[in-house]
Design an enzyme around this catalytic site. Structure first.
Site, PDB file in Angstrom:
ATOM      1  N   ASP A  58      80.475 -49.794  42.725  1.00  0.00           N
ATOM      2  CA  ASP A  58      81.316 -49.430  43.863  1.00  0.00           C
ATOM      3  C   ASP A  58      82.317 -50.575  44.072  1.00  0.00           C
ATOM      4  OD1 ASP A  58      79.853 -51.433  45.075  1.00  0.00           O
ATOM      5  OD2 ASP A  58      79.102 -50.223  46.735  1.00  0.00           O
ATOM      6  N   CYS A  99      76.459 -52.991  42.742  1.00  0.00           N
ATOM      7  CA  CYS A  99      76.975 -52.784  44.097  1.00  0.00           C
ATOM      8  C   CYS A  99      76.749 -54.085  44.849  1.00  0.00           C
ATOM      9  CB  CYS A  99      76.347 -51.570  44.782  1.00  0.00           C
ATOM     10  SG  CYS A  99      74.591 -51.672  45.157  1.00  0.00           S
ATOM     11  N   GLY A 100      76.821 -54.058  46.166  1.00  0.00           N
ATOM     12  CA  GLY A 100      76.658 -55.299  46.911  1.00  0.00           C
ATOM     13  C   GLY A 100      75.314 -55.949  46.624  1.00  0.00           C
ATOM     14  N   THR A 101      74.266 -55.148  46.735  1.00  0.00           N
ATOM     15  CA  THR A 101      72.906 -55.657  46.536  1.00  0.00           C
ATOM     16  C   THR A 101      72.238 -55.134  45.263  1.00  0.00           C
ATOM     17  OG1 THR A 101      72.034 -53.774  47.750  1.00  0.00           O
ATOM     18  CG2 THR A 101      72.472 -55.784  49.028  1.00  0.00           C
ATOM     19  N   ILE A 108      70.637 -52.394  45.540  1.00  0.00           N
ATOM     20  CA  ILE A 108      69.554 -51.572  46.106  1.00  0.00           C
ATOM     21  C   ILE A 108      69.937 -50.092  46.172  1.00  0.00           C
ATOM     22  CG2 ILE A 108      68.162 -51.132  48.162  1.00  0.00           C
ATOM     23  CD1 ILE A 108      68.384 -54.165  48.795  1.00  0.00           C
ATOM     24  N   HIS A 150      57.286 -53.714  30.935  1.00  0.00           N
ATOM     25  CA  HIS A 150      56.242 -52.980  31.651  1.00  0.00           C
ATOM     26  C   HIS A 150      56.690 -51.594  32.115  1.00  0.00           C
ATOM     27  CE1 HIS A 150      53.520 -56.614  32.902  1.00  0.00           C
ATOM     28  NE2 HIS A 150      54.005 -56.753  31.676  1.00  0.00           N
ATOM     29  N   HIS A 191      51.023 -49.874  29.115  1.00  0.00           N
ATOM     30  CA  HIS A 191      52.116 -49.533  30.045  1.00  0.00           C
ATOM     31  C   HIS A 191      52.605 -48.097  29.851  1.00  0.00           C
ATOM     32  CE1 HIS A 191      52.164 -53.731  31.023  1.00  0.00           C
ATOM     33  NE2 HIS A 191      52.429 -54.057  29.768  1.00  0.00           N
TER      34      HIS A 191
HETATM   35  C1  RB5 Z   1      78.734 -51.449  50.399  1.00  0.00           C
HETATM   36  O1  RB5 Z   1      79.154 -52.095  51.542  1.00  0.00           O
HETATM   37  C2  RB5 Z   1      77.239 -51.715  50.164  1.00  0.00           C
HETATM   38  O2  RB5 Z   1      76.485 -51.016  51.100  1.00  0.00           O
HETATM   39  C3  RB5 Z   1      76.845 -51.321  48.763  1.00  0.00           C
HETATM   40  O3  RB5 Z   1      77.634 -52.015  47.868  1.00  0.00           O
HETATM   41  C4  RB5 Z   1      75.414 -51.594  48.342  1.00  0.00           C
HETATM   42  O4  RB5 Z   1      75.045 -52.916  48.593  1.00  0.00           O
HETATM   43  C5  RB5 Z   1      74.389 -50.623  48.766  1.00  0.00           C
HETATM   44  O5  RB5 Z   1      73.209 -50.717  48.429  1.00  0.00           O
END
Ligand code: RB5
Length: 148
Positions: A8, A66-68, A70, A99, A134
């Protein structure tokens, strides 16, 4: 090896740098966007593109930024046959392959330096699944998708 990559806006800068790193290492990289760090986009759209390409066998592995990492991992894991791991540490990259037979890695473009993410990708793309004990566990993960 063909690798699909996507991000993103928050992951765009690192996606470009990680793509260049992978090309330099000889990987066949398919960039599925986004194409700007300025225009805000929704990470599930790019996670889905990369995940579907891996699930369809068009790419052997997927890389998401992405940012994290996650949200990308959460979204990619909704696609049948995809095992996406949110990895922020090189040792976890090895374990995600050995694994869990992860076929998609989701990394953080905002909280993890690009050098660490390069190392994560090198390990992730260079490590084989351990199989053996595994294998049954991974089969059980896939089995959950077909229980409902
Ligand atoms: C975008 O601001 C952020 O929410 C996205 O990049 C990401 O970290 C979501 O998990």
């Amino acid at each position: 090896m063909r690798v699909a990559i996507g991000s993103d806006h928050a992951g765009f800068d690192q996606k470009e740098r990680l793509k260049a790193h992978l090309v330099e290492k000889g990987f066949d990289v398919v960039d599925m966007g986004t194409n700007s760090g300025v225009e805000s986009v929704d990470y599930p759209d790019y996670a889905e593109k990369v995940a579907r390409s891996v699930a369809a066998g068009q790419a052997e592995r997927g890389v998401l930024v992405c940012g994290t990492g996650i949200g990308m991992a959460m979204a990619a894991n909704k696609v049948d046959g995809v095992r996406a791991a949110n990895v922020t540490d090189p040792e976890f990259a090895a374990l995600a392959r050995e694994h869990n037979d992860a076929n998609v890695v989701a990394v953080s473009g905002r909280f993890v330096p690009v050098g660490v993410n390069q190392e994560i990708l090198d390990i992730f793309l260079g490590t084989e699944f351990g199989g053996d004990r595994h294998a049954g566990r991974v089969a059980k993960i896939d089995g959950i998708e077909h229980k409902d």
